[in-house]
Design a protein around this motif. Structure first.
Motif, PDB file in Angstrom:
ATOM      1  N   ASN A 160     -27.518  25.060 -56.717  1.00  0.00           N
ATOM      2  CA  ASN A 160     -27.406  25.825 -55.465  1.00  0.00           C
ATOM      3  C   ASN A 160     -26.204  26.769 -55.503  1.00  0.00           C
ATOM      4  O   ASN A 160     -26.301  27.907 -55.042  1.00  0.00           O
ATOM      5  N   ILE A 161     -25.084  26.295 -56.030  1.00  0.00           N
ATOM      6  CA  ILE A 161     -23.884  27.143 -56.101  1.00  0.00           C
ATOM      7  C   ILE A 161     -24.139  28.387 -56.927  1.00  0.00           C
ATOM      8  O   ILE A 161     -23.688  29.476 -56.596  1.00  0.00           O
ATOM      9  N   ILE A 162     -24.879  28.241 -58.018  1.00  0.00           N
ATOM     10  CA  ILE A 162     -25.135  29.403 -58.875  1.00  0.00           C
ATOM     11  C   ILE A 162     -26.433  30.126 -58.500  1.00  0.00           C
ATOM     12  O   ILE A 162     -26.887  31.002 -59.212  1.00  0.00           O
ATOM     13  N   ASN A 163     -26.997  29.740 -57.362  1.00  0.00           N
ATOM     14  CA  ASN A 163     -28.164  30.417 -56.775  1.00  0.00           C
ATOM     15  C   ASN A 163     -29.429  30.333 -57.625  1.00  0.00           C
ATOM     16  O   ASN A 163     -30.186  31.292 -57.732  1.00  0.00           O
ATOM     17  N   ILE A 164     -29.654  29.169 -58.236  1.00  0.00           N
ATOM     18  CA  ILE A 164     -30.901  28.968 -58.979  1.00  0.00           C
ATOM     19  C   ILE A 164     -31.914  28.201 -58.142  1.00  0.00           C
ATOM     20  O   ILE A 164     -33.099  28.410 -58.243  1.00  0.00           O
ATOM     21  N   VAL A 191     -20.770   9.739 -63.588  1.00  0.00           N
ATOM     22  CA  VAL A 191     -21.866  10.694 -63.720  1.00  0.00           C
ATOM     23  C   VAL A 191     -21.365  12.063 -63.284  1.00  0.00           C
ATOM     24  O   VAL A 191     -20.776  12.205 -62.212  1.00  0.00           O
ATOM     25  N   VAL A 192     -21.572  13.069 -64.136  1.00  0.00           N
ATOM     26  CA  VAL A 192     -21.107  14.428 -63.884  1.00  0.00           C
ATOM     27  C   VAL A 192     -22.215  15.405 -64.236  1.00  0.00           C
ATOM     28  O   VAL A 192     -23.229  15.024 -64.817  1.00  0.00           O
ATOM     29  N   THR A 193     -22.003  16.655 -63.878  1.00  0.00           N
ATOM     30  CA  THR A 193     -22.883  17.723 -64.342  1.00  0.00           C
ATOM     31  C   THR A 193     -22.129  18.472 -65.420  1.00  0.00           C
ATOM     32  O   THR A 193     -20.966  18.828 -65.246  1.00  0.00           O
ATOM     33  N   THR A 194     -22.797  18.675 -66.549  1.00  0.00           N
ATOM     34  CA  THR A 194     -22.181  19.359 -67.675  1.00  0.00           C
ATOM     35  C   THR A 194     -22.758  20.756 -67.793  1.00  0.00           C
ATOM     36  O   THR A 194     -23.980  20.944 -67.709  1.00  0.00           O
ATOM     37  N   LEU A 195     -21.876  21.737 -67.957  1.00  0.00           N
ATOM     38  CA  LEU A 195     -22.277  23.137 -68.094  1.00  0.00           C
ATOM     39  C   LEU A 195     -21.845  23.618 -69.476  1.00  0.00           C
ATOM     40  O   LEU A 195     -20.686  23.438 -69.847  1.00  0.00           O
ATOM     41  N   TYR A 196     -22.776  24.186 -70.215  1.00  0.00           N
ATOM     42  CA  TYR A 196     -22.501  24.689 -71.561  1.00  0.00           C
ATOM     43  C   TYR A 196     -22.602  26.205 -71.600  1.00  0.00           C
ATOM     44  O   TYR A 196     -23.471  26.800 -70.961  1.00  0.00           O
ATOM     45  N   SER A 248     -17.289  19.802 -67.590  1.00  0.00           N
ATOM     46  CA  SER A 248     -17.860  18.725 -66.780  1.00  0.00           C
ATOM     47  C   SER A 248     -17.332  18.904 -65.374  1.00  0.00           C
ATOM     48  O   SER A 248     -16.120  19.056 -65.175  1.00  0.00           O
ATOM     49  N   VAL A 249     -18.243  18.881 -64.401  1.00  0.00           N
ATOM     50  CA  VAL A 249     -17.847  19.068 -63.008  1.00  0.00           C
ATOM     51  C   VAL A 249     -18.360  17.902 -62.170  1.00  0.00           C
ATOM     52  O   VAL A 249     -19.351  17.251 -62.518  1.00  0.00           O
ATOM     53  N   GLU A 250     -17.685  17.634 -61.055  1.00  0.00           N
ATOM     54  CA  GLU A 250     -18.028  16.500 -60.200  1.00  0.00           C
ATOM     55  C   GLU A 250     -19.279  16.740 -59.352  1.00  0.00           C
ATOM     56  O   GLU A 250     -19.928  15.787 -58.935  1.00  0.00           O
ATOM     57  N   GLU A 251     -19.627  17.978 -59.096  1.00  0.00           N
ATOM     58  CA  GLU A 251     -20.790  18.269 -58.252  1.00  0.00           C
ATOM     59  C   GLU A 251     -22.072  17.758 -58.921  1.00  0.00           C
ATOM     60  O   GLU A 251     -22.214  17.806 -60.138  1.00  0.00           O
ATOM     61  N   GLU A 252     -23.003  17.273 -58.094  1.00  0.00           N
ATOM     62  CA  GLU A 252     -24.294  16.820 -58.611  1.00  0.00           C
ATOM     63  C   GLU A 252     -25.093  18.018 -59.120  1.00  0.00           C
ATOM     64  O   GLU A 252     -24.869  19.160 -58.708  1.00  0.00           O
ATOM     65  N   PHE A 253     -26.041  17.739 -59.990  1.00  0.00           N
ATOM     66  CA  PHE A 253     -26.852  18.779 -60.615  1.00  0.00           C
ATOM     67  C   PHE A 253     -27.449  19.752 -59.595  1.00  0.00           C
ATOM     68  O   PHE A 253     -27.332  20.962 -59.735  1.00  0.00           O
ATOM     69  N   LEU A 309     -23.356  30.815 -68.933  1.00  0.00           N
ATOM     70  CA  LEU A 309     -23.944  29.487 -69.094  1.00  0.00           C
ATOM     71  C   LEU A 309     -25.263  29.549 -69.852  1.00  0.00           C
ATOM     72  O   LEU A 309     -26.093  30.418 -69.610  1.00  0.00           O
ATOM     73  N   THR A 310     -25.429  28.591 -70.784  1.00  0.00           N
ATOM     74  CA  THR A 310     -26.664  28.515 -71.558  1.00  0.00           C
ATOM     75  C   THR A 310     -27.479  27.283 -71.203  1.00  0.00           C
ATOM     76  O   THR A 310     -28.689  27.275 -71.394  1.00  0.00           O
ATOM     77  N   SER A 311     -26.830  26.222 -70.705  1.00  0.00           N
ATOM     78  CA  SER A 311     -27.566  25.039 -70.247  1.00  0.00           C
ATOM     79  C   SER A 311     -26.718  24.250 -69.264  1.00  0.00           C
ATOM     80  O   SER A 311     -25.489  24.314 -69.279  1.00  0.00           O
ATOM     81  N   ILE A 312     -27.422  23.491 -68.404  1.00  0.00           N
ATOM     82  CA  ILE A 312     -26.785  22.681 -67.373  1.00  0.00           C
ATOM     83  C   ILE A 312     -27.567  21.377 -67.301  1.00  0.00           C
ATOM     84  O   ILE A 312     -28.798  21.397 -67.236  1.00  0.00           O
ATOM     85  N   PHE A 313     -26.858  20.249 -67.333  1.00  0.00           N
ATOM     86  CA  PHE A 313     -27.556  18.972 -67.230  1.00  0.00           C
ATOM     87  C   PHE A 313     -26.629  17.887 -66.712  1.00  0.00           C
ATOM     88  O   PHE A 313     -25.408  18.023 -66.734  1.00  0.00           O
ATOM     89  N   GLU A 314     -27.231  16.801 -66.231  1.00  0.00           N
ATOM     90  CA  GLU A 314     -26.470  15.661 -65.753  1.00  0.00           C
ATOM     91  C   GLU A 314     -26.123  14.782 -66.953  1.00  0.00           C
ATOM     92  O   GLU A 314     -26.962  14.573 -67.831  1.00  0.00           O
ATOM     93  N   SER A 315     -24.898  14.272 -66.992  1.00  0.00           N
ATOM     94  CA  SER A 315     -24.476  13.421 -68.105  1.00  0.00           C
ATOM     95  C   SER A 315     -23.489  12.372 -67.600  1.00  0.00           C
ATOM     96  O   SER A 315     -23.116  12.365 -66.438  1.00  0.00           O
ATOM     97  N   THR A 316     -23.072  11.489 -68.494  1.00  0.00           N
ATOM     98  CA  THR A 316     -22.149  10.415 -68.151  1.00  0.00           C
ATOM     99  C   THR A 316     -20.933  10.484 -69.058  1.00  0.00           C
ATOM    100  O   THR A 316     -21.071  10.574 -70.282  1.00  0.00           O
ATOM    101  N   LEU A 317     -19.734  10.434 -68.461  1.00  0.00           N
ATOM    102  CA  LEU A 317     -18.495  10.432 -69.235  1.00  0.00           C
ATOM    103  C   LEU A 317     -18.255   9.036 -69.820  1.00  0.00           C
ATOM    104  O   LEU A 317     -18.943   8.077 -69.483  1.00  0.00           O
TER     105      LEU A 317
END
Length: 76
Positions: free
Chosen positions: A71-75, A49-54, A61-66, A36-44
């Motif tokens: 937390n899942i990726i331990n940041i 509203v989804v979280t987008t991972l690049y 695009s994932v359903e989990e909130e930012f 992953l290079t970036s993670i942010f909240e976006s809108t389809l």
């Protein structure tokens, strides 16, 4: 170290999220968080509203909130 062991060790980098793309919405998706290079909240397009991972090669695009993704990726 054998090739199998190397592959298994690389699998520990994967975390499971809930896919938010229209075709696969609600289904689990495993993503290698080390790419992953970036993670942010976006809108389809449908205003969901989804979280987008690049990564350099893909976008998800994932359903989990930012905050939950972080937390899942331990940041956080």
């Amino acid at each position: 170290m054998c090739i199998y062991q190397q592959s298994y060790n690389n699998m520990t980098n994967f975390k499971v999220f809930t896919n938010a793309t229209p075709k696969h919405r609600g289904k689990p998706i495993a993503i290698d968080v080390n790419v992953l290079t970036s993670i942010f909240e976006s809108t389809l397009d449908d205003d969901t509203v989804v979280t987008t991972l690049y990564s350099q090669e893909n976008v998800w695009s994932v359903e989990e909130e930012f905050e939950e993704v972080m937390n899942i990726i331990n940041i956080l």
